[in-house]
Design a protein around this motif. Structure first.
Motif, short mmCIF file in Angstrom:
data_model
loop_
_atom_site.label_atom_id
_atom_site.label_comp_id
_atom_site.label_asym_id
_atom_site.label_seq_id
_atom_site.Cartn_x
_atom_site.Cartn_y
_atom_site.Cartn_z
N PRO A 20 -2.19 -2.06 1.80
CA PRO A 20 -1.03 -2.01 1.65
C PRO A 20 0.52 -3.39 1.21
CG PRO A 20 -1.91 -0.44 1.85
CD PRO A 20 -2.34 -1.20 1.70
N ARG A 21 -0.01 -4.53 2.08
CA ARG A 21 0.51 -5.90 2.04
C ARG A 21 0.20 -6.69 1.43
NH1 ARG A 21 -2.43 -8.16 7.74
NH2 ARG A 21 -0.88 -9.32 6.49
N TRP A 22 -0.74 -6.15 0.74
CA TRP A 22 -1.33 -7.45 -0.98
C TRP A 22 -0.13 -7.39 -1.56
CZ3 TRP A 22 -6.60 -8.03 -3.03
CH2 TRP A 22 -7.34 -8.16 -1.95
N LYS A 23 0.63 -8.39 -2.73
CA LYS A 23 1.63 -8.43 -3.53
C LYS A 23 1.38 -7.52 -4.43
CE LYS A 23 3.57 -12.11 -6.82
NZ LYS A 23 3.54 -13.14 -7.44
N ASN A 24 2.41 -6.50 -5.09
CA ASN A 24 2.01 -5.75 -6.25
C ASN A 24 0.89 -4.46 -5.99
OD1 ASN A 24 4.62 -7.01 -6.55
ND2 ASN A 24 3.85 -7.92 -8.43
N TYR A 25 0.37 -4.62 -5.17
CA TYR A 25 -0.57 -3.51 -5.11
C TYR A 25 -0.68 -2.57 -5.76
CZ TYR A 25 0.66 0.48 -1.84
OH TYR A 25 0.84 1.67 -0.82
N GLU A 26 1.07 -1.87 -5.94
CA GLU A 26 0.43 -0.90 -6.33
C GLU A 26 0.90 -0.36 -7.85
OE1 GLU A 26 4.43 -1.18 -3.95
OE2 GLU A 26 3.67 -2.24 -5.22
N GLN A 27 0.92 -1.99 -8.28
CA GLN A 27 0.67 -2.81 -10.01
C GLN A 27 -1.16 -3.05 -9.97
OE1 GLN A 27 2.45 -5.88 -11.17
NE2 GLN A 27 1.63 -6.20 -12.65
N LEU A 28 -1.73 -3.15 -9.18
CA LEU A 28 -3.02 -3.29 -8.68
C LEU A 28 -3.92 -2.14 -8.54
CD1 LEU A 28 -4.42 -6.41 -8.09
CD2 LEU A 28 -4.27 -6.11 -5.73
N ILE A 29 -3.34 -1.41 -7.92
CA ILE A 29 -4.06 0.02 -7.87
C ILE A 29 -4.08 0.82 -9.03
CG2 ILE A 29 -4.53 0.27 -5.46
CD1 ILE A 29 -2.00 2.10 -5.91
N LYS A 30 -2.93 0.77 -9.70
CA LYS A 30 -3.02 1.58 -10.40
C LYS A 30 -4.22 0.92 -12.17
CE LYS A 30 1.44 2.43 -14.50
NZ LYS A 30 2.50 2.02 -14.69
N HIS A 31 -3.68 -0.67 -12.06
CA HIS A 31 -4.53 -0.69 -13.54
C HIS A 31 -6.02 -0.97 -13.29
CE1 HIS A 31 -0.82 -0.57 -16.09
NE2 HIS A 31 -0.36 -1.00 -15.04
N TYR A 32 -6.53 -2.01 -12.21
CA TYR A 32 -7.96 -2.16 -11.86
C TYR A 32 -8.23 -1.16 -11.29
CZ TYR A 32 -5.73 -5.34 -13.95
OH TYR A 32 -4.17 -6.39 -15.44
N PRO A 33 -9.55 -0.46 -10.82
CA PRO A 33 -10.71 0.33 -9.94
C PRO A 33 -10.90 -0.90 -9.25
CG PRO A 33 -11.54 -0.19 -12.16
CD PRO A 33 -10.32 -0.97 -12.46
N ILE A 34 -11.40 -0.72 -7.96
CA ILE A 34 -11.93 -0.80 -7.05
C ILE A 34 -12.65 -0.54 -5.87
CG2 ILE A 34 -11.10 -2.24 -4.25
CD1 ILE A 34 -8.43 -1.50 -4.88
N TYR A 35 -14.62 -2.00 -6.19
CA TYR A 35 -15.57 -1.33 -5.27
C TYR A 35 -14.71 -2.03 -3.68
CZ TYR A 35 -16.85 -0.37 -10.04
OH TYR A 35 -16.84 0.26 -11.92
N VAL A 36 -15.72 -0.87 -3.10
CA VAL A 36 -15.70 -0.99 -1.95
C VAL A 36 -16.42 -1.00 -0.55
CG1 VAL A 36 -14.27 -0.63 0.64
CG2 VAL A 36 -13.06 -0.28 -1.66
#
Length: 189
Positions: free
Chosen positions: A113-129
């Motif tokens: 949530p501290r990342w720049k434009n994180y809402e856009q990030l999670i909307k368009h890209y899957p994340i492998y954690v």
């Protein structure tokens, strides 16, 4: 083709990074993993950073012959500091037929949530954690998340740099060709 982006300073790249990258490349639906060498992490002081071109070269040496892994210097030509969302936007425009995803540890994921434009990030890209001890994923922040149990080595670039300064062997911590190159060029002395 689905490409996972594993961002890092890789200062220097070590066996722990490579085990994670290789694990993700062969145990998910990703076809390739790019190890994206960051020129300057906005959250890290740059004084202890080896020159980015040297770090990129070490990453290239480390993935030599690994068909699903690739070192990437894509961020070197982008404005600094480099933010993940800007890099992904650029890559998506440059390679419109590829699908991109992000690979990160659960410790970094907690800061999302501290990342720049994180809402856009999670909307368009899957994340492998990949899970890191002491950093449980309790909130996915609405992201498409795949949680991985990648084998972890408790080694750090920081301790490798310290060993080099103390004249200790870094064999087995980094690939042999990387260790030889670091030694030859007096990096991290």
């Amino acid at each position: 083709m689905k490409i996972g982006l594993y961002f890092g300073s890789f200062n220097p790249i070590h066996t722990g990074h490579l085990i994670i990258a290789n694990y993700v490349a062969y145990n998910t639906d990703l076809d390739k993993v790019w190890l994206v060498v960051s020129p300057q992490n906005p959250l890290k002081p740059s004084s202890t950073l080896l020159n980015e071109h040297h770090r990129f070269h070490l990453a290239e040496l480390a993935v030599e012959g690994a068909s699903r892994l690739r070192a990437s210097n894509i961020e070197f030509s982008l404005p600094r500091p480099s933010y993940t969302i800007d890099t992904l936007t650029y890559l998506t425009e440059k390679f419109p037929t590829q699908e991109f995803a992000i690979i990160m540890g659960s410790d970094s994921f907690q800061n999302l949530p501290r990342w720049k434009n994180y809402e856009q990030l999670i909307k368009h890209y899957p994340i492998y954690v990949y899970k890191r001890p002491g950093h449980e994923v309790t909130d996915t922040y609405g992201a498409r998340v795949e949680i991985l149990e990648a084998p972890l080595l408790d080694i750090s670039s920081t301790s490798i740099r310290q060993w080099i300064q103390e004249g200790k062997s870094i064999r087995y911590l980094v690939p042999d060709n990387v260790a030889a190159y670091i030694l030859e060029n007096n990096y991290y002395k």
